[in-house]
Design a protein around this motif. Structure first.
Motif, PDB file in Angstrom:
ATOM      1  N   HIS A 356     -39.646 -78.910 -23.791  1.00 46.48           N
ATOM      2  CA  HIS A 356     -39.419 -80.149 -24.529  1.00 46.48           C
ATOM      3  C   HIS A 356     -37.947 -80.261 -24.938  1.00 46.48           C
ATOM      4  N   TRP A 357     -37.439 -81.471 -24.902  1.00 42.66           N
ATOM      5  CA  TRP A 357     -36.032 -81.722 -25.249  1.00 42.66           C
ATOM      6  C   TRP A 357     -35.903 -81.851 -26.763  1.00 42.66           C
ATOM      7  N   LEU A 358     -35.737 -80.713 -27.435  1.00 42.30           N
ATOM      8  CA  LEU A 358     -35.722 -80.683 -28.898  1.00 42.30           C
ATOM      9  C   LEU A 358     -34.496 -79.979 -29.464  1.00 42.30           C
ATOM     10  N   ASP A 359     -33.495 -79.751 -28.642  1.00 41.64           N
ATOM     11  CA  ASP A 359     -32.316 -79.000 -29.101  1.00 41.64           C
ATOM     12  C   ASP A 359     -31.653 -79.657 -30.300  1.00 41.64           C
ATOM     13  N   ALA A 360     -31.521 -80.977 -30.259  1.00 40.79           N
ATOM     14  CA  ALA A 360     -30.843 -81.672 -31.352  1.00 40.79           C
ATOM     15  C   ALA A 360     -31.603 -81.516 -32.666  1.00 40.79           C
ATOM     16  N   LEU A 361     -32.937 -81.594 -32.594  1.00 37.09           N
ATOM     17  CA  LEU A 361     -33.729 -81.451 -33.808  1.00 37.09           C
ATOM     18  C   LEU A 361     -33.691 -80.022 -34.329  1.00 37.09           C
ATOM     19  N   LEU A 362     -33.842 -79.050 -33.436  1.00 38.15           N
ATOM     20  CA  LEU A 362     -33.906 -77.653 -33.863  1.00 38.15           C
ATOM     21  C   LEU A 362     -32.565 -77.137 -34.375  1.00 38.15           C
ATOM     22  N   ALA A 363     -31.488 -77.830 -34.057  1.00 37.75           N
ATOM     23  CA  ALA A 363     -30.164 -77.422 -34.550  1.00 37.75           C
ATOM     24  C   ALA A 363     -29.961 -77.789 -36.015  1.00 37.75           C
ATOM     25  N   GLU A 364     -30.853 -78.649 -36.550  1.00 36.20           N
ATOM     26  CA  GLU A 364     -30.719 -79.085 -37.935  1.00 36.20           C
ATOM     27  C   GLU A 364     -31.430 -78.114 -38.875  1.00 36.20           C
ATOM     28  N   PRO A 365     -31.011 -78.067 -40.145  1.00 34.92           N
ATOM     29  CA  PRO A 365     -31.794 -77.316 -41.136  1.00 34.92           C
ATOM     30  C   PRO A 365     -33.085 -78.052 -41.431  1.00 34.92           C
TER      31      PRO A 365
END
Length: 372
Positions: A356-365
């Protein structure tokens, strides 16, 4: 077709069914309601050793390597009901004998197809019957208190199910995120599931391609606000995004738990609490990584005369599944829910193991990390 639908209903009630094929009549019992006396009768009246039919995922978990999608384990006289249920779904069970699984036949495949369709654990005890048991079953079928269904009809029903989807009703339902919305309810042929298409704003003014979101029902997240997943916030974000883009369609699909159903989702949650991730927990129960059928979504869009879409998804499997038949996926847009301390592991697993393309979300606190 009606016999197949009733067979699914009977299995969900815990009743066995008879599946017939050129190889003979077979009594099939669901694991979730396996009765000790029924198991004894099946072994005593079987023409061949009764067998426990399992998926390849489950076979691997109990220590039997298999390249087969399904295989059977011949049951011995000393195998108890508890043993059989344990081999089918206990996360700590292992196969105790040095005996390889045997290839399945048409009846075994039909039996597991019924279990999957009924959102039951994909495992069954199957026995080809003869003698007194066969006569008894014939009498019960004649009386109407036991169902007999043909294996070929089960496969035909499985293939035809999406095309039998029916538009049932529709009404305007103003939403907080989308004040001009219309709900269209579709019902599957067997009556077990209903899916909803939420049409946002005026169809005549929808952009091209039409923004479309496929959202699988999540009782815990969508209704109760569970922190274990991001489903509820993602649903609200999807509605708002479609509204902002001038309208489109959100398909609310009755495919709880990536298609395994609510009861099995709770079983998987328990295993996750004991250390497994979401993918492995589903496989321990005998399911694949994702059991959803997106042909239903394609059929819903076809009945809505929507064919050129921009798909709101982070899931590459949805993108691949929807770009078929009359549906053309012209683009993709990300749509995120909310990252929490409780769902970070779940989302990380989806990113690492399902792509799943979730890199941007997982990079956040996460929200709740910031509050501590």
């Amino acid at each position: 077709m009606q016999h197949v639908e009733r067979a699914i209903f009977d299995l969900r009630r815990g009743l066995p069914v008879v599946i017939n094929s050129p190889a003979g009549d077979h009594l099939v019992a669901p694991i979730e309601a396996l009765d000790a006396s029924l198991l004894t009768d099946m072994r005593a009246g079987a023409a061949d050793p009764a067998r426990l039919v399992l998926t390849g995922h489950r076979l691997s978990h109990i220590g039997l390597d298999s390249d087969l999608a399904l295989a059977g384990l011949p049951l011995a006289a000393e195998d108890s009901r508890a043993d059989v249920i344990g081999w089918a779904c206990d996360p700590n069970a292992s196969w105790p004998r040095p005996r390889a699984a045997i290839e399945t036949d048409q009846v075994d495949e039909a039996a597991i197809a019924l279990m999957r369709r009924g959102r039951l654990i994909p495992a069954a005890v199957v026995a080809r019957v003869e003698g007194i048991l066969a006569e008894t079953l014939d009498q019960r079928v004649a009386r109407g208190d036991l169902l007999s269904v043909n294996a070929a009809d089960i496969f035909a029903h499985e293939r035809a199910a999406p095309s039998l989807l029916r538009w049932i009703s529709a009404a305007d339902v103003p939403l907080e995120a989308a004040p001009r919305s219309r709900f269209v309810v579709f019902r599957e042929a067997d009556g077990l599931r209903e899916h909803v298409a939420v049409l946002i704003d005026d169809e005549a003014n929808w952009p091209d391609p039409v923004p479309v979101r496929l959202h699988s029902a999540c009782l815990t997240g969508d209704l109760f606000g569970s922190l274990r997943c991001d489903c509820g916030p993602q649903l609200k974000a999807s509605l708002a995004a479609i509204q902002q883009r001038g309208g489109g369609v959100l398909l609310y699909l009755a495919q709880e738990g990536r298609g395994i159903g609510l009861a099995n989702k709770m079983r998987a949650y328990q295993m996750q609490d004991e250390g497994l991730d979401t993918v492995d927990a589903d496989r321990v129960l005998g399911f694949g990584q994702d059991e959803r059928d997106y042909s239903i979504a394609r059929e819903m869009l076809a009945q809505l005369s929507v064919s050129h879409i921009d798909l709101l998804t982070n899931n590459p499997a949805k993108l691949a599944a929807m770009n078929h038949d009359a549906i053309q996926v012209a683009g993709r847009s990300s749509v995120y829910g909310r990252l929490t301390r409780e769902n970070r592991r779940y989302l990380t697993t989806k990113a690492q193991r399902a792509g799943h393309w979730l890199d941007a979300l997982l990079a956040e606190p996460s929200d709740r990390d910031e509050q501590l």
